[in-house]
Design an enzyme around this catalytic site. Structure first.
Site, PDB file in Angstrom:
ATOM      1  N   LYS A   1       0.836  -1.276  -0.118  1.00 53.59           N
ATOM      2  CA  LYS A   1      -0.076   0.170   0.070  1.00 53.59           C
ATOM      3  C   LYS A   1       0.581   1.160   0.119  1.00 53.59           C
ATOM      4  O   LYS A   1       0.568   2.119  -0.950  1.00 53.59           O
ATOM      5  CB  LYS A   1      -0.888   0.027   1.158  1.00 53.59           C
ATOM      6  CG  LYS A   1      -1.723   1.351   1.531  1.00 53.59           C
ATOM      7  CD  LYS A   1      -2.369   1.273   2.880  1.00 53.59           C
ATOM      8  CE  LYS A   1      -1.890   1.642   4.109  1.00 53.59           C
ATOM      9  NZ  LYS A   1      -1.540   3.060   4.276  1.00 53.59           N
ATOM     10  N   ASN A   2       2.025   1.202   0.842  1.00 56.08           N
ATOM     11  CA  ASN A   2       2.534   2.434   1.118  1.00 56.08           C
ATOM     12  C   ASN A   2       3.421   2.826  -0.002  1.00 56.08           C
ATOM     13  O   ASN A   2       4.084   3.884   0.003  1.00 56.08           O
ATOM     14  CB  ASN A   2       3.135   2.445   2.430  1.00 56.08           C
ATOM     15  CG  ASN A   2       2.141   2.760   3.604  1.00 56.08           C
ATOM     16  OD1 ASN A   2       1.153   3.241   3.150  1.00 56.08           O
ATOM     17  ND2 ASN A   2       2.628   2.525   4.888  1.00 56.08           N
TER      18      ASN A   2
ATOM     19  N   ARG B   1      -4.754  10.519   4.532  1.00 55.63           N
ATOM     20  CA  ARG B   1      -3.654  11.460   4.607  1.00 55.63           C
ATOM     21  C   ARG B   1      -2.594  11.563   3.412  1.00 55.63           C
ATOM     22  O   ARG B   1      -2.386  12.579   2.930  1.00 55.63           O
ATOM     23  CB  ARG B   1      -2.841  10.966   5.827  1.00 55.63           C
ATOM     24  CG  ARG B   1      -1.616  11.990   6.135  1.00 55.63           C
ATOM     25  CD  ARG B   1      -0.876  11.909   7.300  1.00 55.63           C
ATOM     26  NE  ARG B   1       0.407  12.563   7.423  1.00 55.63           N
ATOM     27  CZ  ARG B   1       0.545  13.782   7.631  1.00 55.63           C
ATOM     28  NH1 ARG B   1      -0.388  14.390   8.364  1.00 55.63           N
ATOM     29  NH2 ARG B   1       1.745  14.445   7.682  1.00 55.63           N
TER      30      ARG B   1
ATOM     31  N   CYS C   1      -5.610  11.980  12.812  1.00 54.25           N
ATOM     32  CA  CYS C   1      -5.973  10.552  12.933  1.00 54.25           C
ATOM     33  C   CYS C   1      -5.893   9.896  13.954  1.00 54.25           C
ATOM     34  O   CYS C   1      -5.110  10.688  14.754  1.00 54.25           O
ATOM     35  CB  CYS C   1      -5.695   9.991  11.813  1.00 54.25           C
ATOM     36  SG  CYS C   1      -4.066   9.125  11.872  1.00 54.25           S
TER      37      CYS C   1
ATOM     38  N   ARG D   1       0.134  14.727  13.278  1.00 53.77           N
ATOM     39  CA  ARG D   1       0.629  14.490  12.062  1.00 53.77           C
ATOM     40  C   ARG D   1       0.554  16.031  11.385  1.00 53.77           C
ATOM     41  O   ARG D   1      -0.215  15.900  10.428  1.00 53.77           O
ATOM     42  CB  ARG D   1      -0.161  13.369  11.067  1.00 53.77           C
ATOM     43  CG  ARG D   1       0.032  12.017  11.912  1.00 53.77           C
ATOM     44  CD  ARG D   1      -0.699  10.970  11.374  1.00 53.77           C
ATOM     45  NE  ARG D   1       0.246  10.434  10.227  1.00 53.77           N
ATOM     46  CZ  ARG D   1      -0.129   9.469   9.371  1.00 53.77           C
ATOM     47  NH1 ARG D   1      -1.416   8.840   9.629  1.00 53.77           N
ATOM     48  NH2 ARG D   1       0.710   8.974   8.457  1.00 53.77           N
ATOM     49  N   PRO D   2       1.532  16.706  11.630  1.00 58.44           N
ATOM     50  CA  PRO D   2       1.337  18.127  10.753  1.00 58.44           C
ATOM     51  C   PRO D   2       2.124  18.154   9.526  1.00 58.44           C
ATOM     52  O   PRO D   2       2.574  16.935   9.056  1.00 58.44           O
ATOM     53  CB  PRO D   2       2.438  19.067  12.003  1.00 58.44           C
ATOM     54  CG  PRO D   2       3.150  17.991  12.555  1.00 58.44           C
ATOM     55  CD  PRO D   2       2.441  16.698  12.512  1.00 58.44           C
TER      56      PRO D   2
ATOM     57  N   ASP E   1       4.237  20.792   8.532  1.00 61.92           N
ATOM     58  CA  ASP E   1       5.253  21.882   8.251  1.00 61.92           C
ATOM     59  C   ASP E   1       6.400  21.486   7.634  1.00 61.92           C
ATOM     60  O   ASP E   1       6.855  22.409   6.833  1.00 61.92           O
ATOM     61  CB  ASP E   1       5.758  22.125   9.641  1.00 61.92           C
ATOM     62  CG  ASP E   1       6.038  20.860  10.753  1.00 61.92           C
ATOM     63  OD1 ASP E   1       5.490  20.064  10.384  1.00 61.92           O
ATOM     64  OD2 ASP E   1       7.098  20.737  11.278  1.00 61.92           O
TER      65      ASP E   1
ATOM     66  N   ILE F   1       7.635   7.357  16.901  1.00 64.27           N
ATOM     67  CA  ILE F   1       7.370   8.016  15.601  1.00 64.27           C
ATOM     68  C   ILE F   1       6.213   8.716  15.867  1.00 64.27           C
ATOM     69  O   ILE F   1       5.893   9.730  15.500  1.00 64.27           O
ATOM     70  CB  ILE F   1       7.124   7.047  14.335  1.00 64.27           C
ATOM     71  CG1 ILE F   1       8.381   6.170  14.212  1.00 64.27           C
ATOM     72  CG2 ILE F   1       6.800   7.891  13.095  1.00 64.27           C
ATOM     73  CD1 ILE F   1       9.729   6.730  13.931  1.00 64.27           C
TER      74      ILE F   1
ATOM     75  N   ARG G   1      -8.316  -1.074   4.788  1.00 66.48           N
ATOM     76  CA  ARG G   1      -7.560   0.176   4.049  1.00 66.48           C
ATOM     77  C   ARG G   1      -6.166  -0.563   3.630  1.00 66.48           C
ATOM     78  O   ARG G   1      -5.631   0.050   2.603  1.00 66.48           O
ATOM     79  CB  ARG G   1      -7.143   1.138   4.975  1.00 66.48           C
ATOM     80  CG  ARG G   1      -8.183   2.204   5.353  1.00 66.48           C
ATOM     81  CD  ARG G   1      -7.697   3.204   6.365  1.00 66.48           C
ATOM     82  NE  ARG G   1      -6.354   3.889   5.676  1.00 66.48           N
ATOM     83  CZ  ARG G   1      -5.237   4.309   6.456  1.00 66.48           C
ATOM     84  NH1 ARG G   1      -5.624   4.536   7.729  1.00 66.48           N
ATOM     85  NH2 ARG G   1      -4.055   4.645   5.858  1.00 66.48           N
TER      86      ARG G   1
HETATM   87  C1  LIG Z   1       1.037   6.161   3.292  1.00 72.20           C
HETATM   88  C2  LIG Z   1       2.223   6.056   4.152  1.00 72.20           C
HETATM   89  O1  LIG Z   1       3.257   5.691   3.485  1.00 72.20           O
HETATM   90  N1  LIG Z   1       2.197   6.133   5.420  1.00 72.20           N
HETATM   91  C3  LIG Z   1       3.479   5.894   6.175  1.00 72.20           C
HETATM   92  C4  LIG Z   1       4.287   7.310   6.306  1.00 72.20           C
HETATM   93  O2  LIG Z   1       3.276   8.029   6.964  1.00 72.20           O
HETATM   94  P1  LIG Z   1       3.901   9.664   7.002  1.00 72.20           P
HETATM   95  O3  LIG Z   1       4.627   9.847   5.703  1.00 72.20           O
HETATM   96  O4  LIG Z   1       2.673  10.431   7.179  1.00 72.20           O
HETATM   97  O5  LIG Z   1       4.916   9.696   8.189  1.00 72.20           O
HETATM   98  P2  LIG Z   1       6.046  10.660   8.510  1.00 72.20           P
HETATM   99  O6  LIG Z   1       7.326   9.837   8.265  1.00 72.20           O
HETATM  100  O7  LIG Z   1       5.810  11.900   7.683  1.00 72.20           O
HETATM  101  O8  LIG Z   1       5.971  10.951  10.049  1.00 72.20           O
HETATM  102  C5  LIG Z   1       6.962  10.636  10.765  1.00 72.20           C
HETATM  103  C6  LIG Z   1       6.760  11.625  12.173  1.00 72.20           C
HETATM  104  O9  LIG Z   1       7.039  13.000  11.403  1.00 72.20           O
HETATM  105  C7  LIG Z   1       6.115  13.902  11.871  1.00 72.20           C
HETATM  106  N2  LIG Z   1       5.924  15.036  10.801  1.00 72.20           N
HETATM  107  C8  LIG Z   1       5.825  14.679   9.336  1.00 72.20           C
HETATM  108  C9  LIG Z   1       5.306  15.658   8.429  1.00 72.20           C
HETATM  109  C10 LIG Z   1       5.708  16.763   9.005  1.00 72.20           C
HETATM  110  O10 LIG Z   1       5.357  17.888   8.041  1.00 72.20           O
HETATM  111  N3  LIG Z   1       5.781  17.274   9.995  1.00 72.20           N
HETATM  112  C11 LIG Z   1       6.147  16.225  11.057  1.00 72.20           C
HETATM  113  O11 LIG Z   1       6.208  16.852  12.358  1.00 72.20           O
HETATM  114  C12 LIG Z   1       4.858  12.984  11.850  1.00 72.20           C
HETATM  115  O12 LIG Z   1       3.841  13.605  12.810  1.00 72.20           O
HETATM  116  C13 LIG Z   1       5.526  11.923  12.449  1.00 72.20           C
HETATM  117  O13 LIG Z   1       5.713  12.220  13.980  1.00 72.20           O
HETATM  118  O14 LIG Z   1       5.346   6.772   7.070  1.00 72.20           O
HETATM  119  C14 LIG Z   1       5.147   6.688   8.467  1.00 72.20           C
HETATM  120  C15 LIG Z   1       6.271   6.489   9.305  1.00 72.20           C
HETATM  121  O15 LIG Z   1       7.021   5.289   8.805  1.00 72.20           O
HETATM  122  C16 LIG Z   1       4.071   5.286   8.444  1.00 72.20           C
HETATM  123  O16 LIG Z   1       3.602   5.029   9.967  1.00 72.20           O
HETATM  124  C17 LIG Z   1       2.721   5.336   7.540  1.00 72.20           C
HETATM  125  O17 LIG Z   1       2.234   3.988   7.373  1.00 72.20           O
HETATM  126  C1  LIG Z   2      -0.489   4.716   9.223  1.00 73.78           C
HETATM  127  C2  LIG Z   2      -0.743   4.326   8.140  1.00 73.78           C
HETATM  128  O1  LIG Z   2      -1.136   5.030   6.930  1.00 73.78           O
HETATM  129  P1  LIG Z   2      -1.264   6.453   6.893  1.00 73.78           P
HETATM  130  O2  LIG Z   2       0.035   7.128   6.594  1.00 73.78           O
HETATM  131  O3  LIG Z   2      -2.010   6.356   5.330  1.00 73.78           O
HETATM  132  O4  LIG Z   2      -2.587   6.760   7.687  1.00 73.78           O
HETATM  133  C3  LIG Z   2      -0.139   2.840   7.891  1.00 73.78           C
HETATM  134  O5  LIG Z   2      -0.167   2.318   6.709  1.00 73.78           O
HETATM  135  O6  LIG Z   2      -0.053   2.109   8.886  1.00 73.78           O
END
Ligand SMILES: CC(=O)N[C@H]1[C@@H](OP(=O)(O)OP(=O)(O)OC[C@H]2O[C@@H](n3ccc(=O)[nH]c3=O)[C@H](O)[C@@H]2O)O[C@H](CO)[C@@H](O)[C@@H]1O
Ligand SMILES: C=C(OP(=O)(O)O)C(=O)O
Length: 429
Positions: free
Chosen positions: A22-23, A102, A126, A131-132, A134, A338, A408
């Site tokens: 999926k990811n 997201r 969620c 999950r900001p 920035d 995380i 999902r």
């Molecule tokens: C669709 C997909 O691939 N989802 C994955 C992706 O989510 P996703 O890409 O949303 O996760 P991120 O790696 O961005 O998040 C990591 C951390 O960075 C923080 N953060 C992120 C962006 C930002 O602008 N600011 C900020 O503070 C997040 O809140 C979190 O604490 O990677 C996560 C971490 O491996 C996985 O759990 C999710 O399954």
């Molecule tokens: C958190 C997940 O997905 P998403 O980033 O789409 O919420 C996930 O795949 O476990």
């Protein structure tokens, strides 16, 4: 709302096919916005998130066909899908669509790079944390975008195109790395992204972008270099096997005991997880066709884990590992680094008889010798499958409610598990 009913107590034995990730599929589908040519993706999993993204991309003007025809066949199996964004008809991604998933926020990168403008709703919060966004905004600004946030929307402009730059992520982010890589692929000049995410899904996207004509090197390390090109073409590319699905079923076998071949799984995508499972007492055999997982006789050893970005132990397998540890022979510590609120499964596992206490970002799990079936509630995608793992080993019947979370990210879960001997059925209502 559908429910899943499981009668626990059976070992898992047999062969279980692993689907496309999926990811990996989601960012690859979004990359189709970067070209007016056709991007063909093989091994796209049949999941609710993929269907949602197809709708979102359709709103921007992306046409799609499944194996050369509109989708009406092969329900439930990974497929080949052709995506064509001949012209972008709308550069707005509305709240109604983005709030559902997201990753749909990630369209901001390709839309801005190709069209010079994008208006994308802030994604909804969620269950796993705030999950900001920035890092996306800072990074796109570093490439020359003008960005304002207004009434819940991120309005981004780059009238004369994006311009390559050096950007150091202040924090590792998978999504922001995907987006900046896609945006920089069409920027003028060179971009260097430091402290990038190293997840296999990043490498899969970079390989696809390179097949489309991008010039990206270093994906899979923390420094990615992108030499911008003026346009990208179509390509054909394969989605990697799902390492989270692989780890989930490996943990299910470690939980119930038995002997299962995870067909198509790729060990190099989850070495940290396989090493941890070996410490719990499971026997893991890496083969060319997949990963064989066995646990016979002996109980489950308690093992401490801390979630980390790749190549560490993934947060997306934390809940499942906690499910396994509920029946370990002793105490384990599970630390989540995380996401700040990814312990929603704790209280649901407790309904099955698990003994878990929370201390800040660490869950202390005292293994019990028996779990008992009960009605439980899925709260998010990975939390819900941790309940399935626990239920497979629990005495009696468990009903998992709100399985739309499960849909999902897990393709044909009931079918795959019941083929290996689990007593599991979906109750549709
Ligand atoms: C669709 C997909 O691939 N989802 C994955 C992706 O989510 P996703 O890409 O949303 O996760 P991120 O790696 O961005 O998040 C990591 C951390 O960075 C923080 N953060 C992120 C962006 C930002 O602008 N600011 C900020 O503070 C997040 O809140 C979190 O604490 O990677 C996560 C971490 O491996 C996985 O759990 C999710 O399954
Ligand atoms: C958190 C997940 O997905 P998403 O980033 O789409 O919420 C996930 O795949 O476990």
């Amino acid at each position: 709302m559908d429910r899943i009913r499981i009668t626990g107590g059976n070992e898992l034995n047999g062969t279980l096919p692993i689907s496309g990730a999926k990811n990996a599929a989601l960012p690859l589908m979004i990359a189709s916005l970067l070209t007016d040519d056709t991007l063909t993706l093989d091994n796209v999993p049949h999941l609710a998130d993929v269907e949602s993204l197809i709708r979102i991309l359709g709103n921007h003007g992306v046409d799609y066909s499944v194996n050369g025809r509109r989708e009406n066949q092969q329900k439930g199996y990974s497929r080949t899908i052709h995506f064509t964004a001949r012209s972008i008809v709308d550069t707005t991604a509305p709240y109604e669509l983005v709030s559902k998933m997201r990753a749909s926020f990630w369209v901001i990168g390709p839309l801005l790079a190709r069209m010079g403008v994008a208006r994308v709703s802030l994604p909804g919060g969620c269950a796993i944390g705030t999950r900001p966004v920035d890092l996306f905004i800072d990074g796109l600004r570093a490439l020359g975008a003008e960005i304002e946030i207004e009434q819940g929307y991120v309005n981004a402009k780059a009238k004369n195109g994006l311009i390559g730059n050096r950007y150091v992520f202040p924090k590792i982010s998978v999504g922001a790395t995907h987006v900046l890589m896609m945006a920089a692929a069409l920027a003028k000049g060179e971009t260097v992204l430091e402290n990038s995410a190293r997840e296999p899904e990043i490498v899969n996207l970079a390989d696809c972008l390179n097949a489309m004509g991008a010039k990206i090197s270093g994906a899979g390390t923390d420094t990615i270099t992108i030499e911008g090109v003026t346009s990208l073409s179509g390509a054909r590319h394969r989605v990697i096997p799902d390492r989270i699905e692989t780890g989930t079923y490996a943990m299910a076998v470690a939980m119930t005991g038995g002997d299962v071949m995870l067909e198509g799984a790729q060990a190099d995508l989850l070495e940290a997880v396989l090493d941890t499972l070996e410490q719990t007492g499971a026997e893991i055999t890496r083969t060319n066709s997949g990963i064989r997982v066995r646990r016979n006789g002996a109980g489950i050893n308690p093992v401490d884990i801390t979630t980390q970005p790749f190549p560490g132990f993934p947060t997306d397998l934390q809940a499942q590992f906690m499910g396994l540890m509920t029946m370990a022979k002793g105490r384990s510590h599970i630390t989540e680094t995380i996401f700040e609120n990814r312990f929603m499964h704790v209280q649901e596992l407790a309904r099955l008889g698990a003994n878990i206490s929370l201390s800040g970002q660490t869950a202390v799990v005292d293994g019990v010798s028996e779990l008992r079936g009960a009605p439980v509630m899925a709260t998010d995608l990975r939390a819900s499958v941790s309940l399935v793992i626990a239920a497979l080993a629990a005495q009696g019947q468990t009903e998992v409610n709100r399985v739309y979370h499960l849909d999902r990210g897990f393709e044909r879960l009931e079918e795959k598990l019941s083929a290996c001997g689990a007593v599991i059925e979906r109750i549709s209502s």
